[in-house]
Design an enzyme around this catalytic site. Structure first.
Site, PDB file in Angstrom:
ATOM      1  CG  HIS A 120       0.748 -10.008   1.610  1.00 52.20           C
ATOM      2  ND1 HIS A 120       1.602 -11.353   1.923  1.00 52.20           N
ATOM      3  CD2 HIS A 120       1.866  -9.599   1.348  1.00 52.20           C
ATOM      4  CE1 HIS A 120       2.430 -11.779   2.694  1.00 52.20           C
ATOM      5  NE2 HIS A 120       2.734  -9.813   2.334  1.00 52.20           N
ATOM      6  CD  GLU A 160       3.345  -1.509   1.987  1.00 50.85           C
ATOM      7  OE1 GLU A 160       3.969  -1.737   3.289  1.00 50.85           O
ATOM      8  OE2 GLU A 160       3.639  -2.135   1.551  1.00 50.85           O
ATOM      9  CE  LYS A 187      -1.048  -8.017   7.517  1.00 49.25           C
ATOM     10  NZ  LYS A 187       0.084  -7.378   8.891  1.00 49.25           N
ATOM     11  CG  ASP A 241       0.657 -14.703   2.246  1.00 49.41           C
ATOM     12  OD1 ASP A 241       0.578 -14.284   3.559  1.00 49.41           O
ATOM     13  OD2 ASP A 241       0.064 -14.468   1.845  1.00 49.41           O
ATOM     14  CG  HIS A 242       2.856 -10.688   6.599  1.00 47.93           C
ATOM     15  ND1 HIS A 242       4.021 -10.286   5.969  1.00 47.93           N
ATOM     16  CD2 HIS A 242       3.265 -10.207   8.056  1.00 47.93           C
ATOM     17  CE1 HIS A 242       3.827  -9.917   5.680  1.00 47.93           C
ATOM     18  NE2 HIS A 242       3.591  -9.180   5.980  1.00 47.93           N
ATOM     19  CE  LYS A 269       7.258  -1.677  -0.737  1.00 45.74           C
ATOM     20  NZ  LYS A 269       6.869  -1.727   0.570  1.00 45.74           N
TER      21      LYS A 269
HETATM   22  C1  BG6 Z   1       5.887  -8.398   2.803  1.00 49.10           C
HETATM   23  C2  BG6 Z   1       6.700  -7.491   1.921  1.00 49.10           C
HETATM   24  O1  BG6 Z   1       5.793  -9.509   2.168  1.00 49.10           O
HETATM   25  O2  BG6 Z   1       4.538  -7.679   3.307  1.00 49.10           O
HETATM   26  C3  BG6 Z   1       7.021  -5.961   1.515  1.00 49.10           C
HETATM   27  O3  BG6 Z   1       7.489  -8.269   0.795  1.00 49.10           O
HETATM   28  C4  BG6 Z   1       5.226  -5.359   2.283  1.00 49.10           C
HETATM   29  O4  BG6 Z   1       7.193  -5.123   1.328  1.00 49.10           O
HETATM   30  C5  BG6 Z   1       4.709  -6.091   3.957  1.00 49.10           C
HETATM   31  O5  BG6 Z   1       5.704  -3.710   3.595  1.00 49.10           O
HETATM   32  C6  BG6 Z   1       3.569  -5.119   3.997  1.00 49.10           C
HETATM   33  O6  BG6 Z   1       3.053  -6.252   4.885  1.00 49.10           O
HETATM   34  P1  BG6 Z   1       2.134  -5.224   6.061  1.00 49.10           P
HETATM   35  O7  BG6 Z   1       2.008  -6.583   7.413  1.00 49.10           O
HETATM   36  O8  BG6 Z   1       3.555  -4.366   6.980  1.00 49.10           O
HETATM   37  O9  BG6 Z   1       1.237  -5.247   5.687  1.00 49.10           O
END
Ligand code: BG6
Length: 505
Positions: free
Chosen positions: A254, A230, A196, A191-192, A354
């Site tokens: 997230h 976003e 952070k 989970d990216h 978004k």
């Molecule tokens: C991704 C989603 O996992 O996370 C995207 O698929 C989203 O839709 C993005 O824009 C948001 O990541 P970050 O790091 O820009 O907050």
């Protein structure tokens, strides 16, 4: 496990890394730059080899040439030429089909040859930078080719990108498919958000300081707001997004990571299972919303046209690869209750969307108000209760808002801030957000990766919402203008409780 324990700051053990989906965007934007940053930080093993596997029409030479030509566009500062040539000398490419056993034999041979050429030994690490429908088939092929075997001295690990399933059943099925070939300790569900810095800092902030934990509960906290807003629209991902929407795309992964790190009990150690066990406890303490709760506490939205910095912005329904009558949500806001001793009676409000007014990801902890009587006639009605804001992006900060006396002969109160700013205090770091996660996988530390039960507990909550939404199609989309803060119902959700969303400047 790394001989000196995780995070001893030592280079990881020798390994051959294979990236599936090597010719895709993630590889050049994030994975390759992250490998270079790790090498610069001296965390990469010197004995290392990288194999790219995908259907793209490359050879080892042409892939190396393409990466070399393009990498500059994906990294802020130039890469040290010595690091780049070190990496390119040990980079190989295999054109292959994710379902073709013969191609996996080729991969096996290439891994063996690269391991020998670079004295790597038997550690293997596979990165699934592929569309989710390939996760299970690729792992199956790896298993059949005998590439997933590990022993006491050698590991075989697989990093799986998101989305991990598209509902509860498919997430469970994917877990079953992966576990038919791999042990849980070989699966690293990424989970990216956990890459952070400020997200990783939530635990340090809470448990590495004695002043916050005693007040981190229902006696002192009025409510919590988690925002991931976003400004971008769906960009060129309409095809994917139409099958997902904001709820699936952002919430079970997230937002629930942010929620569980904020709300979890102190773990007995920072060992992966100790931490993840406490995160799962939070999710299990959330009752999946009943249909009437979905109606009263969950808001969905879709952006219409609006004005942005670049001029007029199109409605979601007019974006590329989006149906003109699409009912996909691009915004979601909701209220959750965590039924445990720490949080009983403290609402958690979450929102993500978004094309909102600002890009901001943050956790706002709103403390209870002081009794008014002492400061009667001092402007106390204008004084807000204490807030602690953990800003994750775009700026990485932690700030505390409190009341202070405005200088002057008369007692007037006003809000002021105390602020910690990562970049100011520690300097800007060269990071794609993937370094720590890739290093952790190499040293066998799964703390920042999702365990099977976490994924399923997250989907379990979200599934009840999806069921009600599916049964009751929306009629009012689009219901917010691009560039606004989302649908009016989201404001009402908090107004009904006598609260409001924090204004993010
Ligand atoms: C991704 C989603 O996992 O996370 C995207 O698929 C989203 O839709 C993005 O824009 C948001 O990541 P970050 O790091 O820009 O907050």
């Amino acid at each position: 496990m790394h001989p000196n324990g995780p995070h001893s700051g030592q280079a990881a053990d020798p390994v051959v890394m294979t990236i599936f989906g090597a010719s895709g965007d993630l590889t050049k934007r994030k994975l390759i730059p992250a490998l270079c940053n790790l090498a610069e930080a001296k965390l990469m093993p010197h004995q290392f080899a990288l194999i790219g596997f995908s259907s793209g029409d490359f050879t080892t030479e042409s892939w190396r040439a393409q990466l070399t030509a393009e990498i500059g566009g994906f990294v802020g500062q130039p890469i040290d030429p010595k690091i780049w040539s070190w990496l390119m000398e040990r980079t190989y490419y295999i054109k292959g089909d994710f379902g073709n056993a013969a191609d996996f034999q080729k991969l096996k041979d290439q891994i063996a040859a690269a391991a020998q050429a670079h004295q790597v030994g038997d550690n293997k690490y596979f990165y699934m930078a592929v569309a989710p429908r390939f996760f299970a088939p690729v792992v199956q092929q790896l298993g059949q080719a005998g590439l997933t075997k590990q022993d006491a001295n050698h590991y075989a690990r697989v990093i799986v990108e998101k989305p991990f399933g598209r509902d509860l059943d498919s997430a469970k099925q994917l877990n079953r498919d992966l576990k038919a070939v791999l042990d849980e300790n070989q699966i690293y569900r990424i989970d990216h958000y956990l890459g952070k810095e400020t997200v990783q800092n939530i635990m340090v902030f809470r448990f590495g300081n004695s002043i916050f934990e005693p007040i981190w509960n229902r006696h002192y906290i009025d409510h919590v707001q988690i925002t991931a807003s976003e400004t971008v629209g769906v960009e060129h991902r309409g095809g994917y997004y139409e099958t997902s929407g904001a709820l699936r795309d952002m919430v079970p992964n997230h937002l629930f990571q942010l929620l569980t790190l904020t709300a979890m009990e102190p773990p007995v150690s920072f060992a992966a299972d100790a931490v993840r066990g406490k995160q799962v406890d939070v999710l299990q303490a959330i009752q999946p919303p009943a249909p009437e709760d979905v109606l009263s506490r969950m808001v969905r939205g879709q952006y219409g046209e609006g004005d942005g910095k670049e001029g007029r912005l199109p409605a979601y329904r007019n974006e590329e690869d989006v149906a003109p009558d699409s009912s996909t949500d691009t915004y979601v806001a909701f209220k959750l209750a965590i039924d445990n001793w720490r949080w009983a009676g403290v609402p958690f409000y979450l929102r993500t969307g978004k094309r909102l007014a600002k890009r901001a990801t943050e956790i706002a902890i709103q403390f209870r108000r002081t009794p008014f009587v002492l400061f009667r006639d001092t402007g106390v009605q204008n004084l807000q209760a204490n807030k602690l804001i953990i800003s994750i992006q775009p700026g990485e900060k932690i700030s505390i808002q409190f009341g202070a006396k405005i200088p002057g002969p008369v007692m007037h109160l006003g809000p002021v801030n105390m602020e910690f700013d990562y970049a100011r205090d520690f300097g800007a770091s060269k990071s794609t957000g993937y370094e720590r996660l890739m290093y952790d996988c190499m040293i066998g530390d799964a703390t920042l990766f999702q365990r099977a039960d976490m994924v399923e507990a997250g989907w379990n909550i979200v599934q009840s919402v999806m069921d009600v939404w599916k049964a009751l199609p929306v009629r009012n989309f689009p219901n917010y203008a691009s560039g606004s803060w989302g649908p009016q119902e989201a404001e009402e959700l908090l107004h009904r409780d006598g609260r409001e969303w924090r204004k993010i400047e």
